[in-house]
Write a protein that holds these residues in place. Structure first.
Motif, mmCIF file in Angstrom:
data_model
loop_
_atom_site.group_PDB
_atom_site.id
_atom_site.type_symbol
_atom_site.label_atom_id
_atom_site.label_comp_id
_atom_site.label_asym_id
_atom_site.label_seq_id
_atom_site.Cartn_x
_atom_site.Cartn_y
_atom_site.Cartn_z
ATOM 1 N N LEU A 134 0.828 -1.208 0.000
ATOM 2 C CA LEU A 134 0.000 0.000 0.000
ATOM 3 C C LEU A 134 0.862 1.257 0.000
ATOM 4 N N PHE A 135 1.921 1.237 0.807
ATOM 5 C CA PHE A 135 2.833 2.383 0.837
ATOM 6 C C PHE A 135 3.555 2.506 -0.497
ATOM 7 N N HIS A 136 4.043 1.381 -0.994
ATOM 8 C CA HIS A 136 4.750 1.368 -2.277
ATOM 9 C C HIS A 136 3.899 1.979 -3.384
ATOM 10 N N ASN A 137 2.658 1.525 -3.488
ATOM 11 C CA ASN A 137 1.791 1.990 -4.569
ATOM 12 C C ASN A 137 1.402 3.452 -4.409
ATOM 13 N N ASN A 138 1.273 3.895 -3.166
ATOM 14 C CA ASN A 138 0.927 5.300 -2.932
ATOM 15 C C ASN A 138 2.077 6.214 -3.338
ATOM 16 N N PHE A 139 3.299 5.844 -2.929
ATOM 17 C CA PHE A 139 4.468 6.616 -3.358
ATOM 18 C C PHE A 139 4.559 6.641 -4.885
ATOM 19 N N LYS A 140 4.387 5.477 -5.500
ATOM 20 C CA LYS A 140 4.529 5.378 -6.955
ATOM 21 C C LYS A 140 3.495 6.245 -7.663
ATOM 22 N N LYS A 141 2.272 6.244 -7.175
ATOM 23 C CA LYS A 141 1.213 7.041 -7.795
ATOM 24 C C LYS A 141 1.579 8.525 -7.818
ATOM 25 N N HIS A 142 2.047 9.041 -6.691
ATOM 26 C CA HIS A 142 2.396 10.459 -6.621
ATOM 27 C C HIS A 142 3.628 10.776 -7.466
ATOM 28 N N LEU A 143 4.609 9.885 -7.440
ATOM 29 C CA LEU A 143 5.815 10.109 -8.222
ATOM 30 C C LEU A 143 5.513 10.121 -9.722
ATOM 31 N N LEU A 144 4.666 9.187 -10.166
ATOM 32 C CA LEU A 144 4.326 9.124 -11.583
ATOM 33 C C LEU A 144 3.500 10.330 -12.031
ATOM 34 N N LYS A 145 2.630 10.806 -11.153
ATOM 35 C CA LYS A 145 1.851 12.008 -11.474
ATOM 36 C C LYS A 145 2.786 13.191 -11.738
ATOM 37 N N ASN A 146 3.752 13.361 -10.854
ATOM 38 C CA ASN A 146 4.693 14.463 -11.027
ATOM 39 C C ASN A 146 5.599 14.250 -12.233
ATOM 40 N N LEU A 147 5.970 12.994 -12.477
ATOM 41 C CA LEU A 147 6.831 12.710 -13.616
ATOM 42 C C LEU A 147 6.104 12.956 -14.943
ATOM 43 N N LYS A 148 4.824 12.665 -14.983
ATOM 44 C CA LYS A 148 4.044 12.929 -16.188
ATOM 45 C C LYS A 148 4.044 14.432 -16.498
ATOM 46 N N GLU A 149 3.903 15.260 -15.456
ATOM 47 C CA GLU A 149 3.959 16.703 -15.646
ATOM 48 C C GLU A 149 5.338 17.130 -16.145
ATOM 49 N N LYS A 150 6.365 16.493 -15.612
ATOM 50 C CA LYS A 150 7.729 16.822 -16.020
ATOM 51 C C LYS A 150 7.984 16.386 -17.466
ATOM 52 N N GLN A 151 7.413 15.252 -17.856
ATOM 53 C CA GLN A 151 7.543 14.773 -19.235
ATOM 54 C C GLN A 151 6.942 15.778 -20.202
ATOM 55 N N THR A 152 5.803 16.365 -19.825
ATOM 56 C CA THR A 152 5.159 17.384 -20.658
ATOM 57 C C THR A 152 5.974 18.673 -20.688
ATOM 58 N N GLN A 153 6.509 19.030 -19.530
ATOM 59 C CA GLN A 153 7.279 20.267 -19.389
ATOM 60 C C GLN A 153 8.598 20.204 -20.166
ATOM 61 N N HIS A 154 9.201 19.006 -20.220
ATOM 62 C CA HIS A 154 10.511 18.845 -20.859
ATOM 63 C C HIS A 154 10.390 17.837 -22.004
ATOM 64 N N SER A 155 9.827 18.282 -23.087
ATOM 65 C CA SER A 155 9.576 17.421 -24.237
ATOM 66 C C SER A 155 10.876 16.800 -24.757
ATOM 67 N N GLY A 156 10.822 15.481 -24.995
ATOM 68 C CA GLY A 156 11.972 14.784 -25.544
ATOM 69 C C GLY A 156 12.907 14.194 -24.520
ATOM 70 N N LYS A 157 12.719 14.544 -23.243
ATOM 71 C CA LYS A 157 13.599 14.031 -22.194
ATOM 72 C C LYS A 157 13.227 12.614 -21.757
ATOM 73 N N LEU A 158 11.945 12.257 -21.904
ATOM 74 C CA LEU A 158 11.472 10.950 -21.439
ATOM 75 C C LEU A 158 10.410 10.457 -22.405
ATOM 76 N N SER A 159 10.626 9.299 -22.995
ATOM 77 C CA SER A 159 9.677 8.771 -23.977
ATOM 78 C C SER A 159 8.489 8.113 -23.268
ATOM 79 N N ASP A 160 7.386 7.955 -24.004
ATOM 80 C CA ASP A 160 6.228 7.252 -23.465
ATOM 81 C C ASP A 160 6.584 5.807 -23.123
ATOM 82 N N LYS A 161 7.433 5.203 -23.933
ATOM 83 C CA LYS A 161 7.849 3.823 -23.678
ATOM 84 C C LYS A 161 8.580 3.713 -22.343
ATOM 85 N N GLU A 162 9.464 4.660 -22.083
ATOM 86 C CA GLU A 162 10.193 4.658 -20.813
ATOM 87 C C GLU A 162 9.231 4.894 -19.649
ATOM 88 N N PHE A 163 8.340 5.860 -19.811
ATOM 89 C CA PHE A 163 7.379 6.152 -18.738
ATOM 90 C C PHE A 163 6.528 4.934 -18.434
#
Length: 320
Positions: free
Chosen positions: A187-216
């Motif tokens: 439960l802790f693992h999944n909660n941390f992961k959910k928040h981290l991925l949410k922020n990473l998705k925003e960062k992926q949009t903010q920094h185009s080309g730095k992280l591919s959809d496949k990597e995400f």
């Protein structure tokens, strides 16, 4: 040999590590802490937001507060300490790590357990812009690892830093990662992961080309997150390289200022390596306290003042 015998007596219902951890993270509230925000600019062009709260009377004492993974300066484990110290004539500055203040940071990189360059920037700002003669640092979880690494990796810790308190610290990042991936922590693992991925998705949009959809989309676990993002964005080869170089465990023997480390024996986030008995026995500056109960930052006590907060105040008083 500063192995400290803990006096913490957990309320009966909160002797369960899971219950004390969840209650402290989701239920606890701290009121009447007035914070003033200051933004400082970092050498690489990014910024940090600092949230200050003050004693009623002018003081030359300050505590610097560092939050944990996906935390921020308004979390109760931060404001609880700030409130207690403010009422005892000590100012507090709570650091929001990059991207944690409610405003996305500017760089593709963000924060991590070993990013002591950002803590150093905060300390230098305080020393250059303020007039505190006595500075204490308290780090929680990830923030605890950061401050232990900061004071242990260098021989030039500023003289104004008089003491450090670190709570619920994953001193071995690899060991702690292994624990978080076990079923009892899902439960802790999944909660941390959910928040981290949410922020990473925003960062992926903010920094185009730095992280591919496949990597995400390849990120299924917290270790995957550290392999795909944390390590690559911060100059490490992979997750294990990040864990090895950023763990504070290897720096504990070099700590030269009074330091209190409080890790509960029933903290499910911590591996055996996170209880550095040998280091404490051989370093008179490292005081290790291992309460039987407390979970992860769940040291519940009377009047909504947590045991680790009282101990932090006691410890700096003993140092003074």
């Amino acid at each position: 040999m500063p192995i400290v015998e803990s006096k913490y007596k957990a309320p009966y219902f909160f002797r369960n590590g899971f219950v004390s951890t969840v209650y402290s993270g989701l239920v606890r509230r701290v009121k009447d802490v007035v914070q003033e925000r200051e933004r400082i600019h970092l050498p690489d062009g990014d910024f940090l937001d600092l949230d200050w709260s003050f004693s009623k009377e002018k003081t030359n004492k300050l505590i610097v507060l560092l939050h944990g993974l996906e935390g921020h300066a308004q979390r109760p484990y931060i404001t609880g300490t700030a409130k207690l110290f403010n009422t005892n004539n000590i100012d507090a500055v709570a650091v929001n790590f990059r991207g944690c203040s409610g405003t996305p940071n500017l760089k593709f990189r963000s924060y991590h357990s070993g990013a002591t360059e950002d803590l150093e920037a905060v300390i230098q700002h305080v020393l250059e812009q303020k007039s505190y003669a006595h500075i204490y640092i308290k780090g929680i979880s990830l923030g605890g690892n950061m401050v232990l690494k900061y004071i242990g990796e260098r021989d030039d810790v500023p003289n104004q830093i008089k003491a450090v308190i670190a709570v619920s610290v994953p001193c071995s990042l690899k060991g702690s990662s292994g624990e978080l991936h076990k079923m009892n922590n899902i439960l802790f693992h999944n909660n941390f992961k959910k928040h981290l991925l949410k922020n990473l998705k925003e960062k992926q949009t903010q920094h185009s080309g730095k992280l591919s959809d496949k990597e995400f989309n390849s990120i299924k676990t917290l270790k995957d997150f550290d392999d795909v993002y944390t390590s690559k964005a911060h100059g490490f080869k992979d997750a294990f390289d990040y864990y090895e170089k950023s763990s504070s465990l290897q720096f504990l023997s070099n700590i030269k200022i009074p330091t209190l480390l409080i890790n509960a024996l029933n903290d499910s986030f911590l591996s055996p390596e996170c209880f550095p008995v040998k280091d404490a026995k051989h370093n008179p500056n490292l005081h290790l306290e291992m309460p039987k109960y407390g979970g992860h930052v769940g040291f519940i006590d009377r009047k909504n003042i947590y045991y680790n907060e009282k101990r932090a105040l006691e410890f700096i008083s003993s140092v003074n």
